[in-house]
Design a protein around this motif. Sequence first.
Motif, short mmCIF file in Angstrom:
data_model
loop_
_atom_site.label_atom_id
_atom_site.label_comp_id
_atom_site.label_asym_id
_atom_site.label_seq_id
_atom_site.Cartn_x
_atom_site.Cartn_y
_atom_site.Cartn_z
N LEU A 37 74.73 22.63 -49.41
CA LEU A 37 74.06 21.86 -49.41
C LEU A 37 74.01 20.93 -48.52
O LEU A 37 74.47 20.77 -47.58
N THR A 38 72.45 21.25 -47.52
CA THR A 38 72.33 21.07 -45.96
C THR A 38 71.21 19.13 -45.70
O THR A 38 70.21 19.59 -46.94
N THR A 39 71.15 18.90 -45.63
CA THR A 39 70.82 17.64 -45.14
C THR A 39 69.68 17.47 -44.25
O THR A 39 70.70 17.58 -43.86
N VAL A 40 68.91 16.96 -44.34
CA VAL A 40 68.16 16.67 -42.97
C VAL A 40 67.38 15.39 -42.53
O VAL A 40 66.68 14.83 -44.20
N GLY A 41 67.67 14.62 -41.82
CA GLY A 41 67.26 13.25 -41.83
C GLY A 41 66.58 12.30 -40.86
O GLY A 41 66.92 12.70 -39.89
N ALA A 42 65.91 11.44 -40.73
CA ALA A 42 65.38 10.83 -39.98
C ALA A 42 66.77 9.08 -40.03
O ALA A 42 66.41 8.42 -40.71
N GLU A 43 67.07 8.42 -38.45
CA GLU A 43 67.64 7.17 -39.31
C GLU A 43 67.37 6.11 -37.68
O GLU A 43 67.03 6.93 -36.97
N VAL A 44 67.63 4.91 -38.17
CA VAL A 44 67.39 4.03 -37.72
C VAL A 44 68.58 2.37 -37.75
O VAL A 44 68.68 2.56 -39.08
N GLN A 45 68.61 2.13 -36.28
CA GLN A 45 69.13 0.56 -37.22
C GLN A 45 69.22 -0.44 -36.27
O GLN A 45 68.80 0.10 -34.61
N LYS A 46 68.93 -1.37 -36.33
CA LYS A 46 68.44 -2.46 -35.49
C LYS A 46 69.48 -3.71 -35.35
O LYS A 46 70.60 -4.60 -36.43
N TYR A 47 70.37 -4.11 -34.11
CA TYR A 47 71.29 -4.53 -34.00
C TYR A 47 71.22 -6.11 -33.95
O TYR A 47 70.72 -6.54 -32.86
N PHE A 48 71.92 -7.29 -34.29
CA PHE A 48 71.41 -8.84 -34.15
C PHE A 48 72.98 -9.26 -33.55
O PHE A 48 73.75 -8.14 -33.51
N SER A 49 73.17 -10.50 -33.68
CA SER A 49 73.66 -11.37 -33.09
C SER A 49 75.78 -10.86 -33.98
O SER A 49 76.10 -11.23 -33.60
N ASN A 50 74.85 -11.20 -35.16
CA ASN A 50 75.80 -10.77 -35.85
C ASN A 50 75.81 -10.28 -37.37
O ASN A 50 76.58 -10.00 -38.79
N MET A 51 74.55 -8.94 -37.08
CA MET A 51 74.72 -8.41 -38.18
C MET A 51 74.00 -6.76 -37.81
O MET A 51 73.26 -6.56 -37.10
N THR A 52 73.99 -6.32 -38.51
CA THR A 52 73.57 -4.99 -38.47
C THR A 52 72.30 -4.44 -39.69
O THR A 52 72.72 -4.39 -40.60
N LEU A 53 70.95 -3.48 -39.44
CA LEU A 53 70.04 -3.36 -39.95
C LEU A 53 69.71 -2.39 -40.20
O LEU A 53 69.60 -1.76 -39.05
N SER A 54 70.09 -1.59 -40.85
CA SER A 54 70.29 0.53 -41.25
C SER A 54 69.24 1.13 -42.26
O SER A 54 69.09 0.09 -43.30
N GLY A 55 69.04 1.86 -41.87
CA GLY A 55 67.60 2.26 -42.66
C GLY A 55 67.62 4.24 -42.45
O GLY A 55 67.84 4.32 -41.35
N ALA A 56 67.35 4.65 -43.46
CA ALA A 56 66.76 5.76 -43.10
C ALA A 56 65.89 6.48 -44.25
O ALA A 56 66.23 6.35 -45.90
N VAL A 57 65.67 7.85 -44.21
CA VAL A 57 64.87 8.52 -45.06
C VAL A 57 65.55 10.65 -44.96
O VAL A 57 66.18 10.15 -43.70
N ALA A 58 65.91 11.29 -46.28
CA ALA A 58 66.76 12.19 -46.03
C ALA A 58 65.93 13.33 -46.81
O ALA A 58 65.41 12.78 -48.16
N PHE A 59 65.71 14.40 -46.75
CA PHE A 59 65.23 15.42 -47.70
C PHE A 59 66.84 16.69 -47.91
O PHE A 59 67.17 17.60 -46.56
N SER A 60 67.23 16.32 -49.12
CA SER A 60 68.55 17.23 -49.15
C SER A 60 67.96 18.39 -49.56
O SER A 60 67.18 18.90 -50.96
N THR A 61 68.57 20.06 -49.74
CA THR A 61 68.13 21.39 -50.20
C THR A 61 69.90 22.10 -50.68
O THR A 61 70.06 22.12 -49.91
N MET A 62 69.45 22.44 -51.28
CA MET A 62 70.53 23.63 -52.12
C MET A 62 69.85 25.02 -52.78
O MET A 62 68.48 24.97 -53.45
#
Length: 253
Positions: free
Chosen positions: A114-139
């Motif tokens: 199983l191979t997965t490729v994707g893009a990801e982003v994180q936004k850091y605040f003083s007391n929290m972190t927002l994360s997001g990702a989009v991915a494509f997987s294939t086998m």
Amino acid sequence: MKTLLLATAAVAAVAAAPAMAQDAPTGSVGAAWSHAEADLGGLTADGDGGLIDGNVAGPAFGDWTVTLGASVGWADGDIDEDKTLAGQVHLTRKVGNVRAGGFVAVSDAGDDTLTTVGAEVQKYFSNMTLSGAVAFSTMDAADAISVSGGLGYYAMDNLRLDVGVGGGQIEFTGANAEYYSAGVGAEYQFAGTPVSLFTAYDHTTVDDADLDVDTVTFGVRISFGSDGLKAREESGADLGRTVGGLAGLVSGL
């Protein structure tokens, strides 16, 4: 397959070693136990499993960070059989309080790769972190595309509470199925030590297959190169444990 995974991890480690040697790397190693219960059209099953993983982040070039991750998992407490090996390489750049980039992940899924490729982003605040990702997987037998998002709230620098959601579509031998997941978790690092405890609950639904899977996880983690959970996350060292896509669904099963 296992030779391929080990060779890939070795090449990535050698390529990153000169850059990481310039600064102390940041990362962690952990061990976890999980219990999963599945309901497939009224037929139920459950099982236990274990996981050992490690992740490390360091400078690649300029403002870019390379994050390497590897894990071995097994079912029913038998570490000698039914092992699942996985590895990931992330390349991200942090600008201000935002980290963004992409990743490649490889794992063995039964007799397939199983191979997965994707893009990801994180936004850091003083007391929290927002994360997001989009991915494509294939086998060989399936392809999938997915999106995921998460929020980590720091009640203190060494206590993080997590909530996450995701979803996507799988194409399996010509048939399509949509899946959704949601989960909560927490990690606490003991003051003055590198040791933390973590727990998580995840629910995954595959609509067209009438499949529901609930998973509970407990574990222990040892960090290095950081002064707390928040510092470890902002270094990029936790990216290896947040790969989305079909890889996440397979590990939940």
